[in-house]
Design a protein around this motif. Sequence first.
Motif, mmCIF file in Angstrom:
data_model
loop_
_atom_site.group_PDB
_atom_site.id
_atom_site.type_symbol
_atom_site.label_atom_id
_atom_site.label_comp_id
_atom_site.label_asym_id
_atom_site.label_seq_id
_atom_site.Cartn_x
_atom_site.Cartn_y
_atom_site.Cartn_z
ATOM 1 N N PRO A 29 22.024 17.847 18.871
ATOM 2 C CA PRO A 29 21.760 17.477 20.270
ATOM 3 C C PRO A 29 22.085 16.013 20.596
ATOM 4 O O PRO A 29 22.693 15.724 21.611
ATOM 5 C CB PRO A 29 20.256 17.758 20.426
ATOM 6 C CG PRO A 29 19.923 18.716 19.343
ATOM 7 C CD PRO A 29 20.875 18.468 18.221
ATOM 8 N N ARG A 30 21.694 15.093 19.702
ATOM 9 C CA ARG A 30 21.938 13.680 20.005
ATOM 10 C C ARG A 30 23.432 13.381 20.072
ATOM 11 O O ARG A 30 23.899 12.625 20.929
ATOM 12 C CB ARG A 30 21.276 12.808 18.919
ATOM 13 C CG ARG A 30 21.356 11.306 19.202
ATOM 14 C CD ARG A 30 20.739 10.501 18.065
ATOM 15 N NE ARG A 30 21.631 10.403 16.917
ATOM 16 C CZ ARG A 30 22.117 9.263 16.424
ATOM 17 N NH1 ARG A 30 21.783 8.099 16.982
ATOM 18 N NH2 ARG A 30 22.906 9.267 15.370
ATOM 19 N N LEU A 31 24.212 13.971 19.163
ATOM 20 C CA LEU A 31 25.651 13.690 19.134
ATOM 21 C C LEU A 31 26.378 14.392 20.271
ATOM 22 O O LEU A 31 27.351 13.853 20.813
ATOM 23 C CB LEU A 31 26.248 14.085 17.782
ATOM 24 C CG LEU A 31 25.662 13.367 16.570
ATOM 25 C CD1 LEU A 31 26.462 13.674 15.318
ATOM 26 C CD2 LEU A 31 25.578 11.862 16.794
ATOM 27 N N VAL A 32 25.927 15.574 20.645
ATOM 28 C CA VAL A 32 26.529 16.264 21.789
ATOM 29 C C VAL A 32 26.341 15.416 23.050
ATOM 30 O O VAL A 32 27.275 15.176 23.815
ATOM 31 C CB VAL A 32 25.918 17.672 21.972
ATOM 32 C CG1 VAL A 32 26.357 18.290 23.304
ATOM 33 C CG2 VAL A 32 26.325 18.585 20.811
ATOM 34 N N GLU A 33 25.122 14.907 23.212
ATOM 35 C CA GLU A 33 24.831 14.081 24.388
ATOM 36 C C GLU A 33 25.691 12.814 24.377
ATOM 37 O O GLU A 33 26.276 12.440 25.397
ATOM 38 C CB GLU A 33 23.337 13.740 24.386
ATOM 39 C CG GLU A 33 22.804 13.213 25.709
ATOM 40 C CD GLU A 33 23.032 11.726 25.936
ATOM 41 O OE1 GLU A 33 23.111 11.319 27.107
ATOM 42 O OE2 GLU A 33 23.141 10.968 24.944
ATOM 43 N N TRP A 34 25.802 12.184 23.230
ATOM 44 C CA TRP A 34 26.555 10.925 23.125
ATOM 45 C C TRP A 34 28.050 11.148 23.331
ATOM 46 O O TRP A 34 28.694 10.452 24.111
ATOM 47 C CB TRP A 34 26.280 10.279 21.761
ATOM 48 C CG TRP A 34 27.041 9.015 21.500
ATOM 49 C CD1 TRP A 34 28.073 8.838 20.631
ATOM 50 C CD2 TRP A 34 26.836 7.744 22.142
ATOM 51 N NE1 TRP A 34 28.514 7.543 20.666
ATOM 52 C CE2 TRP A 34 27.782 6.848 21.580
ATOM 53 C CE3 TRP A 34 25.946 7.279 23.120
ATOM 54 C CZ2 TRP A 34 27.868 5.509 21.973
ATOM 55 C CZ3 TRP A 34 26.034 5.942 23.505
ATOM 56 C CH2 TRP A 34 26.988 5.079 22.936
ATOM 57 N N ARG A 35 28.614 12.141 22.653
ATOM 58 C CA ARG A 35 30.062 12.362 22.743
ATOM 59 C C ARG A 35 30.446 12.693 24.188
ATOM 60 O O ARG A 35 31.486 12.262 24.677
ATOM 61 C CB ARG A 35 30.504 13.469 21.763
ATOM 62 C CG ARG A 35 30.237 14.887 22.229
ATOM 63 C CD ARG A 35 30.372 15.976 21.167
ATOM 64 N NE ARG A 35 30.413 17.278 21.818
ATOM 65 C CZ ARG A 35 30.150 18.435 21.236
ATOM 66 N NH1 ARG A 35 29.816 18.473 19.954
ATOM 67 N NH2 ARG A 35 30.223 19.552 21.912
ATOM 68 N N GLU A 36 29.567 13.437 24.884
ATOM 69 C CA GLU A 36 29.888 13.842 26.256
ATOM 70 C C GLU A 36 29.631 12.705 27.242
ATOM 71 O O GLU A 36 30.369 12.549 28.215
ATOM 72 C CB GLU A 36 29.098 15.104 26.625
ATOM 73 C CG GLU A 36 29.590 16.300 25.803
ATOM 74 C CD GLU A 36 28.851 17.608 26.063
ATOM 75 O OE1 GLU A 36 27.859 17.609 26.834
ATOM 76 O OE2 GLU A 36 29.274 18.632 25.470
ATOM 77 N N ARG A 37 28.622 11.909 26.971
ATOM 78 C CA ARG A 37 28.353 10.767 27.861
ATOM 79 C C ARG A 37 29.479 9.748 27.778
ATOM 80 O O ARG A 37 29.969 9.246 28.790
ATOM 81 C CB ARG A 37 27.005 10.122 27.500
ATOM 82 C CG ARG A 37 26.666 8.942 28.391
ATOM 83 C CD ARG A 37 25.184 8.843 28.661
ATOM 84 N NE ARG A 37 24.369 8.855 27.456
ATOM 85 C CZ ARG A 37 23.934 7.757 26.830
ATOM 86 N NH1 ARG A 37 24.254 6.555 27.288
ATOM 87 N NH2 ARG A 37 23.174 7.851 25.758
ATOM 88 N N VAL A 38 29.920 9.419 26.531
ATOM 89 C CA VAL A 38 31.045 8.495 26.380
ATOM 90 C C VAL A 38 32.272 9.052 27.108
ATOM 91 O O VAL A 38 33.015 8.316 27.750
ATOM 92 C CB VAL A 38 31.357 8.253 24.881
ATOM 93 C CG1 VAL A 38 32.662 7.485 24.708
ATOM 94 C CG2 VAL A 38 30.213 7.502 24.209
ATOM 95 N N ALA A 39 32.455 10.363 27.032
ATOM 96 C CA ALA A 39 33.659 10.997 27.593
ATOM 97 C C ALA A 39 33.638 11.083 29.114
ATOM 98 O O ALA A 39 34.672 11.307 29.741
ATOM 99 C CB ALA A 39 33.805 12.398 27.002
#
Length: 226
Positions: free
Chosen positions: A17-27
């Motif tokens: 969950p944390r990485l999904v949120e981060w990768r999508e927020r950066v994108a």
Amino acid sequence: SSATGLDALVSVCRACPRLVEWRERVATTGRRASFADQPYWGRPAPSFGDPDAPVLVVGLAPAANGANRTGRMFTGDRSGDWLYAALFRAGFANQPTAVAAGDGLELRGIRIVAAVRCAPPENKPSTAEKATCSPWLDRELAMSEPGLRSMLALGSIGWDAAIAAARRLGWSVPRPKPRFGHGAAAELTTPSGRVVVLHGSYHVSQQNTFTGKLTEEMLDEVLARL
Ligand code: DU
Ligand code: SF4
């Protein structure tokens, strides 16, 4: 090929969950200003290179504005500039630069995989995230095993991930556990009796290349052993 199937499966993983949120927020809202007009991949980075390679490079994780932007391992960031230039010098790449998919880059005899497939904040995956992503690495090693001769771990996280994957797959690993270092090497033996040599190199991150901790000569010297 099964490599294509594995790449497709990993590219839609949402297990952390944390990485999904981060990768999508950066994108989306978090793009670097110089790339603000570009689409970002924003998903797990599949492996890249020769699916039948006798050599695997085991990296850490995609960079937020590198592979998380371009969708290809080490493509579009300073670490990749360094790595692909070295792979070209060593004869593993057909060109020294990696810009984006469609740039003509092809690897021969080498495939790039990673311990973690999604960009982590501050390039630091948690212990739980490393464990959650480990089955993807296991599948890469299992798929490559029939023709595998060596692996190059970039940094201690790649080194530890490669050793842990080898153990889970039932490969024999020396005890005590081989220690990571630049130029370190360990012989792993697969259940079919194949010896795979794991080599260590300092990671190609700017932290190491700008400071001279890792020089071009040091990387070339390790690549020549693969
Ligand atoms: O279309 P394909 O042969 O599956 O290749 C997909 C992708 O993988 C292509 O952009 C180059 C890369 N690649 C490679 O670098 N080395 C190979 O031996 C095969 C494919
Ligand atoms: Fe899936 Fe690995 Fe990304 Fe976690 S880091 S979401 S396990 S691909």
